[in-house]
Design an enzyme around this catalytic site. Structure first.
Site, PDB file in Angstrom:
ATOM      1  N   SER A 218    -150.497-126.326  31.064  1.00  0.00           N
ATOM      2  CA  SER A 218    -150.282-124.984  31.613  1.00  0.00           C
ATOM      3  C   SER A 218    -150.173-123.967  30.479  1.00  0.00           C
ATOM      4  O   SER A 218    -150.004-124.320  29.323  1.00  0.00           O
ATOM      5  CB  SER A 218    -149.003-124.961  32.427  1.00  0.00           C
ATOM      6  OG  SER A 218    -147.888-125.058  31.558  1.00  0.00           O
ATOM      7  N   LYS A 219    -150.254-122.709  30.868  1.00  0.00           N
ATOM      8  CA  LYS A 219    -150.128-121.634  29.904  1.00  0.00           C
ATOM      9  C   LYS A 219    -148.749-121.684  29.231  1.00  0.00           C
ATOM     10  O   LYS A 219    -148.622-121.408  28.050  1.00  0.00           O
ATOM     11  CB  LYS A 219    -150.333-120.307  30.633  1.00  0.00           C
ATOM     12  CG  LYS A 219    -150.165-119.101  29.744  1.00  0.00           C
ATOM     13  CD  LYS A 219    -150.648-117.841  30.414  1.00  0.00           C
ATOM     14  CE  LYS A 219    -149.796-116.639  30.062  1.00  0.00           C
ATOM     15  NZ  LYS A 219    -149.333-116.563  28.679  1.00  0.00           N
TER      16      LYS A 219
END
Ligand code: GLU
Length: 513
Positions: A263-264
């Site tokens: 994920s970011k």
């Protein structure tokens, strides 16, 4: 007859393209090129609520930066356009009608509130064969009433009538045969009158057929949509041109960051980008870092991404785009997720920087010099190129060239404390004075001859080689590291070398006092 290979990368312009999406695009591209086929870029923008301005341009720019070429698309044109789904409404409407007429789809008027109430009443509610007859749809109403409601402008959706309890086979080139029972599927919404747009499900599948897509290569998260792909192809009577499925392994969090999808947040926490280019969010103003702006070379990013979920079968790691095209195969793609090893990304960049010729590295270094207050025009190209050549083995990013090479451009004005302690002795200033005289006497200031003279002098005097040479380095570089001493002095020249020793004698004494 062998079918022409035609693949599509089909992003939705809902934000910056994630690095996992870039890998999907890359694998599509490698496979297309390997087979002399066509690479299509299709913009899937039917979800008007999630549209983000700038996202389409971002996708184009990212693919162009990485050298992932597109044969057919919004910009490139082609014989199967338009390549943007919002421009294909008529086509979808026509296909919705085909299904309605064949009784393979129906019109449903249930409002969001009604669906909500149903879900509250039946915890496992799914709109399907077991429930559809208790809902408000064209299966349950006289035709006149349906017509009247539509004529009144009542909002409706068109749902696909999924036949229950059928085993649907999905053949996947990585996963093999996957069988799914149709009863787990709901009657998917294919079209919404509210915005006169199809949903992803219908548009994606109709376009795959009309664009004669031969292979659907996409992330594993789309595997649950594959049975519907099969059922819709069947409903339209297109089964003989069903594309081959290839569902790519997920990109997982890096080692030590827990389980699950990359994920970011992982990137933010551990300090690596999850987007190819920097992204400026048009709404929040938030800036997300990109590989390009971090100083990665596109070739390194391509190579790194190619190996996340695929291997060459031998131990080869460094591969150019052409080599990747030649070697790529689905047999060597893994079924299980690929851990995102961002440190390996930096290693690839280091390797690619080493392989770059020094003159092009020097060009990349010029803006970094300028950003650090050095006007590159004050130095010759040969000088800049040589500095790059001397330090490049120590860097993973072009920006790091400054830290490694700044002393070629500016004299140090501070000196490493720990090196002073270790190397600057009481007699050092006098020896450095003497060294100035020795250097003044050198007629050929090239690296080797200077080295011979200086080392000869140290030996003859019986001085401590390590201390004298390190003190010398401290005055020229500011600390006891860097490339070969006499390569440095050759480049900065005799006058500058002497000036720096002098400054060192003054300042280091001061620092000591
Ligand atoms: N529009 C989908 C996406 O955003 C495409 C999925 C597919 O390739 O079928 O990824």
């Amino acid at each position: 007859m062998e079918r022409r290979v035609r693949v599509r990368f089909a992003p939705s312009p809902t934000g910056p393209l994630h690095i996992g999406g870039v890998r999907t695009a890359l694998y599509n591209y490698l496979f297309a090129r390997q087979n002399g086929g066509d690479m299509i870029l299709r913009i899937e923008d039917t979800d008007s609520t999630r549209f983000v301005p700038g996202a389409e341009d971002y996708i184009n720019e990212a693919l162009a930066w990485l050298g992932i070429g597109i044969d057919e698309g919004v910009r490139e044109g082609g014989n199967y356009g338009p390549y943007k789904q919002s421009e294909r409404r008529d086509i979808y409407r026509e296909h919705v009608d085909i299904l309605l007429k064949a009784d393979k789809a129906y019109i449903a008027f249930d409002t969001p509130e009604e669906l909500e109430a149903k879900r509250a009443e039946m915890p496992n509610f799914q709109y399907d064969a077991s429930t559809r007859l208790s809902m408000r749809n064209s299966l349950m109403m006289p035709a006149d009433e349906v017509k009247a409601l539509i004529a009144d402008g009542t909002k409706y959706v068109v749902r696909f009538k999924v036949e229950p309890n059928r085993n649907i086979e999905v053949n996947d080139l990585i996963r093999g045969k996957v069988t799914i029972n149709s009863s787990i599927l709901d009657d998917k919404v294919l079209y919404k009158s509210a915005d006169d747009l199809p949903t992803y499900h219908l548009a994606n599948i109709v376009d795959d057929h009309l664009m004669e897509v031969s292979h659907v290569i996409r992330g594993e998260e789309w595997l649950p949509s594959a049975p519907l792909h099969v059922l819709l192809y069947e409903a339209f009577g297109w089964l003989d041109t069903m594309p081959q499925f290839v569902h790519l392994p997920l990109l997982l969090k890096p080692e030590g960051a827990g389980k699950g999808k990359l994920s970011k947040r992982d990137g933010d926490k551990l300090g690596f980008p999850v987007f190819p280019l920097e992204w400026h969010d048009p709404k929040s103003g938030e800036i997300s870092s990109g590989y390009r702006e971090k100083g990665y070379l596109p070739e390194a990013v391509v190579n790194f991404l190619a190996l996340l979920g695929w291997n060459s079968g031998d131990d080869t790691e460094i591969m150019s785009m052409d080599e990747l095209i030649a070697k790529f195969s689905f047999e060597h793609c893994s079924k299980s997720g690929a851990k995102f090893d961002y440190k390996k990304g930096a290693w690839f960049n280091h390797e690619y920087l080493l392989r770059k010729d020094d003159a092009s590295l020097a060009e990349l270094f010029k803006p970094v010099l300028a950003a650090n207050g050095v006007n590159p025009a004050d130095f010759s190209d040969a000088f800049i190129t040589r500095t790059v050549e001397l330090v490049k083995s120590r860097i993973s990013f072009v920006s790091e060239l400054w830290e490694q090479a700044k002393f070629f451009y500016v004299a140090p004005d501070s000196y490493a404390e720990k090196d002073i302690k270790k190397r600057w002795k009481e007699d050092t200033p006098a020896i450095m004075e003497e060294l100035i005289g020795v250097i003044e006497s050198i007629s050929d200031f090239a690296s080797k001859p200077s080295e011979d003279v200086v080392l000869g002098w140290i030996t003859e005097k019986g001085y401590h080689m390590g201390n004298v040479m390190n003190a010398f380095r401290l005055t020229v570089v500011g600390e006891c590291k860097g490339p070969h001493m006499f390569d440095i002095t050759e480049l900065i020249g005799k006058e500058e070398t002497i000036a720096r020793i002098r400054k060192g004698i003054e300042q280091i004494k001061l620092a000591d006092a």
